[in-house]
Design a protein around this motif. Sequence first.
Motif, PDB file in Angstrom:
ATOM      1  N   VAL A 227      -8.138 -28.345 -59.978  1.00 14.89           N
ATOM      2  CA  VAL A 227      -7.333 -29.273 -59.179  1.00 14.89           C
ATOM      3  C   VAL A 227      -6.924 -28.616 -57.870  1.00 14.89           C
ATOM      4  CG1 VAL A 227      -5.177 -30.583 -59.091  1.00 14.89           C
ATOM      5  CG2 VAL A 227      -6.516 -30.515 -61.210  1.00 14.89           C
ATOM      6  N   LEU A 228      -6.504 -27.363 -57.943  1.00 16.26           N
ATOM      7  CA  LEU A 228      -6.096 -26.658 -56.734  1.00 16.26           C
ATOM      8  C   LEU A 228      -7.276 -26.533 -55.777  1.00 16.26           C
ATOM      9  CD1 LEU A 228      -3.441 -25.328 -55.751  1.00 16.26           C
ATOM     10  CD2 LEU A 228      -4.366 -23.147 -56.509  1.00 16.26           C
ATOM     11  N   GLY A 229      -8.459 -26.283 -56.326  1.00 20.44           N
ATOM     12  CA  GLY A 229      -9.645 -26.161 -55.483  1.00 20.44           C
ATOM     13  C   GLY A 229      -9.985 -27.446 -54.758  1.00 20.44           C
ATOM     14  N   ARG A 230      -9.866 -28.592 -55.456  1.00 19.17           N
ATOM     15  CA  ARG A 230     -10.133 -29.869 -54.796  1.00 19.17           C
ATOM     16  C   ARG A 230      -9.132 -30.125 -53.681  1.00 19.17           C
ATOM     17  NH1 ARG A 230     -11.062 -31.819 -60.221  1.00 19.17           N
ATOM     18  NH2 ARG A 230      -9.075 -32.924 -60.225  1.00 19.17           N
ATOM     19  N   ALA A 231      -7.867 -29.789 -53.942  1.00 19.13           N
ATOM     20  CA  ALA A 231      -6.838 -29.989 -52.914  1.00 19.13           C
ATOM     21  C   ALA A 231      -7.096 -29.083 -51.711  1.00 19.13           C
ATOM     22  CB  ALA A 231      -5.457 -29.728 -53.496  1.00 19.13           C
ATOM     23  N   VAL A 232      -7.453 -27.825 -51.968  1.00 16.06           N
ATOM     24  CA  VAL A 232      -7.750 -26.895 -50.876  1.00 16.06           C
ATOM     25  C   VAL A 232      -8.913 -27.420 -50.040  1.00 16.06           C
ATOM     26  CG1 VAL A 232      -8.688 -24.611 -50.344  1.00 16.06           C
ATOM     27  CG2 VAL A 232      -6.816 -24.837 -51.976  1.00 16.06           C
ATOM     28  N   SER A 233      -9.961 -27.893 -50.708  1.00 17.79           N
ATOM     29  CA  SER A 233     -11.131 -28.387 -49.977  1.00 17.79           C
ATOM     30  C   SER A 233     -10.771 -29.558 -49.081  1.00 17.79           C
ATOM     31  CB  SER A 233     -12.225 -28.795 -50.967  1.00 17.79           C
ATOM     32  OG  SER A 233     -12.684 -27.674 -51.702  1.00 17.79           O
ATOM     33  N   GLY A 234      -9.938 -30.465 -49.581  1.00 20.42           N
ATOM     34  CA  GLY A 234      -9.541 -31.614 -48.773  1.00 20.42           C
ATOM     35  C   GLY A 234      -8.687 -31.231 -47.593  1.00 20.42           C
ATOM     36  N   LEU A 235      -7.703 -30.364 -47.815  1.00 16.71           N
ATOM     37  CA  LEU A 235      -6.802 -29.963 -46.734  1.00 16.71           C
ATOM     38  C   LEU A 235      -7.521 -29.134 -45.690  1.00 16.71           C
ATOM     39  CD1 LEU A 235      -3.656 -29.039 -48.881  1.00 16.71           C
ATOM     40  CD2 LEU A 235      -4.069 -31.163 -47.622  1.00 16.71           C
ATOM     41  N   ALA A 332     -11.653 -35.979 -50.985  1.00 20.59           N
ATOM     42  CA  ALA A 332     -11.522 -36.997 -49.939  1.00 20.59           C
ATOM     43  C   ALA A 332     -10.139 -37.635 -49.960  1.00 20.59           C
ATOM     44  CB  ALA A 332     -12.602 -38.062 -50.107  1.00 20.59           C
ATOM     45  N   ASN A 333      -9.628 -37.937 -51.143  1.00 19.80           N
ATOM     46  CA  ASN A 333      -8.322 -38.593 -51.226  1.00 19.80           C
ATOM     47  C   ASN A 333      -7.197 -37.680 -50.757  1.00 19.80           C
ATOM     48  OD1 ASN A 333      -9.427 -40.950 -52.177  1.00 19.80           O
ATOM     49  ND2 ASN A 333      -8.920 -40.576 -54.323  1.00 19.80           N
ATOM     50  N   VAL A 334      -7.278 -36.403 -51.122  1.00 15.31           N
ATOM     51  CA  VAL A 334      -6.260 -35.457 -50.658  1.00 15.31           C
ATOM     52  C   VAL A 334      -6.306 -35.348 -49.142  1.00 15.31           C
ATOM     53  CG1 VAL A 334      -5.578 -33.025 -50.644  1.00 15.31           C
ATOM     54  CG2 VAL A 334      -6.139 -34.149 -52.805  1.00 15.31           C
ATOM     55  N   ARG A 335      -7.497 -35.226 -48.591  1.00 11.06           N
ATOM     56  CA  ARG A 335      -7.642 -35.146 -47.129  1.00 11.06           C
ATOM     57  C   ARG A 335      -7.050 -36.372 -46.447  1.00 11.06           C
ATOM     58  NH1 ARG A 335     -13.298 -36.115 -46.217  1.00 11.06           N
ATOM     59  NH2 ARG A 335     -12.567 -38.282 -46.365  1.00 11.06           N
ATOM     60  N   ASP A 336      -7.414 -37.562 -46.939  1.00  9.37           N
ATOM     61  CA  ASP A 336      -6.965 -38.793 -46.277  1.00  9.37           C
ATOM     62  C   ASP A 336      -5.454 -38.977 -46.410  1.00  9.37           C
ATOM     63  OD1 ASP A 336      -9.602 -39.218 -45.680  1.00  9.37           O
ATOM     64  OD2 ASP A 336      -9.923 -40.756 -47.223  1.00  9.37           O
ATOM     65  N   ALA A 337      -4.916 -38.692 -47.605  1.00  5.44           N
ATOM     66  CA  ALA A 337      -3.477 -38.857 -47.810  1.00  5.44           C
ATOM     67  C   ALA A 337      -2.689 -37.874 -46.955  1.00  5.44           C
ATOM     68  CB  ALA A 337      -3.134 -38.671 -49.287  1.00  5.44           C
ATOM     69  N   ALA A 338      -3.141 -36.623 -46.894  1.00  2.00           N
ATOM     70  CA  ALA A 338      -2.445 -35.627 -46.084  1.00  2.00           C
ATOM     71  C   ALA A 338      -2.508 -35.984 -44.606  1.00  2.00           C
ATOM     72  CB  ALA A 338      -3.060 -34.246 -46.329  1.00  2.00           C
ATOM     73  N   GLU A 339      -3.667 -36.453 -44.155  1.00  2.00           N
ATOM     74  CA  GLU A 339      -3.814 -36.836 -42.752  1.00  2.00           C
ATOM     75  C   GLU A 339      -2.868 -37.982 -42.404  1.00  2.00           C
ATOM     76  OE1 GLU A 339      -7.557 -37.249 -39.754  1.00  2.00           O
ATOM     77  OE2 GLU A 339      -7.704 -38.363 -41.641  1.00  2.00           O
ATOM     78  N   ALA A 340      -2.754 -38.957 -43.321  1.00  2.00           N
ATOM     79  CA  ALA A 340      -1.860 -40.086 -43.076  1.00  2.00           C
ATOM     80  C   ALA A 340      -0.405 -39.640 -43.022  1.00  2.00           C
ATOM     81  CB  ALA A 340      -2.056 -41.138 -44.166  1.00  2.00           C
ATOM     82  N   LEU A 341      -0.025 -38.689 -43.873  1.00  2.00           N
ATOM     83  CA  LEU A 341       1.356 -38.211 -43.883  1.00  2.00           C
ATOM     84  C   LEU A 341       1.671 -37.388 -42.632  1.00  2.00           C
ATOM     85  CD1 LEU A 341       1.695 -37.224 -47.644  1.00  2.00           C
ATOM     86  CD2 LEU A 341       2.991 -39.008 -46.467  1.00  2.00           C
TER      87      LEU A 341
END
Length: 376
Positions: A227-235, A332-341
């Motif tokens: 999970v941490l890896g997916r979040a890191v990749s998105g951010l 993708a979802n982590v990236r998009d959500a973080a970008e929106a925030l």
Amino acid sequence: MRVLFSSLASYGHTYPMVPLARAALAQGHEVVFTTGAQFLPALRELGLGTAAVGMSIPEGYAAAGAGERRPEPGSEAWKKLMTQVFAGELPRRFAVDLQPVLAATEPDLVVHEAGNHGAGIAAARAGIPGVCHGFGLVAPDDFGDFGPTLRAVAAEFGVELPAGELRALGNPFLDVAPKSLQESELAVQRIPLRPVPFAEPGELPPVGGTRPLIYLTLGTAFGDAEVLGRAVSGLAELDADVLVAAGPTVEPAALGELPANVSVHSWLPQAELLGRVDLIVHHGGSGTMLAAAAAGLPQLLLPRGADQFRNAAAVAELGAGTELLGADVTTANVRDAAEALLGGAQHRRVARELAAEIAAMPSPESVAERLPEFAR
């Protein structure tokens, strides 16, 4: 006055109590803090008296016969396990261990945190008044066997618990959650208490550049390399710098080779860091959630267990952040959500309003002045 504090042996249960314990010590009271042995050196560094009591939460799960695979949060099997651990194994052991400490220290007041019912039971057995210290949002009163199980444990020590719900054992409740997030009410006296982040001091890595700074953590108990890896990749795909606290359950090396804008550390001094970041992405633990709220940060929450789903839902409903659950935690979802925030004025405005609400809550110092009201 002599005051004894007691918490479960967990960062999320122990550290929220430290500011009040320090305030009581500064006002001239004798303070003893009782919890798991691993936390005692840091508490002693603060000048607090200490005693090791109880068992750890993982030991509680083991005593209840739970293996590494846990039931789905919210399921009936999960509720049964939570009851066995938090209404049975943990309070029984804490009540046993705390009795000789109470006899030796003779406190005038016991401050027990909301997860440590055993300390409240031991105090009642000894005839010492208790105050319940919250660590986050009040848990829902929907565990069918929780009350009967806890009453049975109390009866083993000759204690009859008060009628009604038992989340504070009938004691006054020090509520660290701002009212805009706190959904549940308790049928006891509620004393608001500003949540003040505490962490052991440490050196911050170089921070502060021209790009936004994002802080990512899954906490101390629910770390997961995948999970941490997916979040890191998105951010990492954002035009931002990313600081990651992997925590004690994930080896930084497990995240593999990282982009230049990502820095991974086993531990970071979170209380010092939050004032310097622009966005926090985290697991939704109560301490981290409230610390981020106090810092006025928009939050992206990726809950994993315990009270984290309730915390994430509360922050998202208020509009101070968003949540991603289960299979939705993708790169993708982590990236998009973080970008929106990062670009969302509305979330940032609500986060600032929440920080102002927390800043207006009574400080640990002012609440410590009231503790003699509750003592014997």
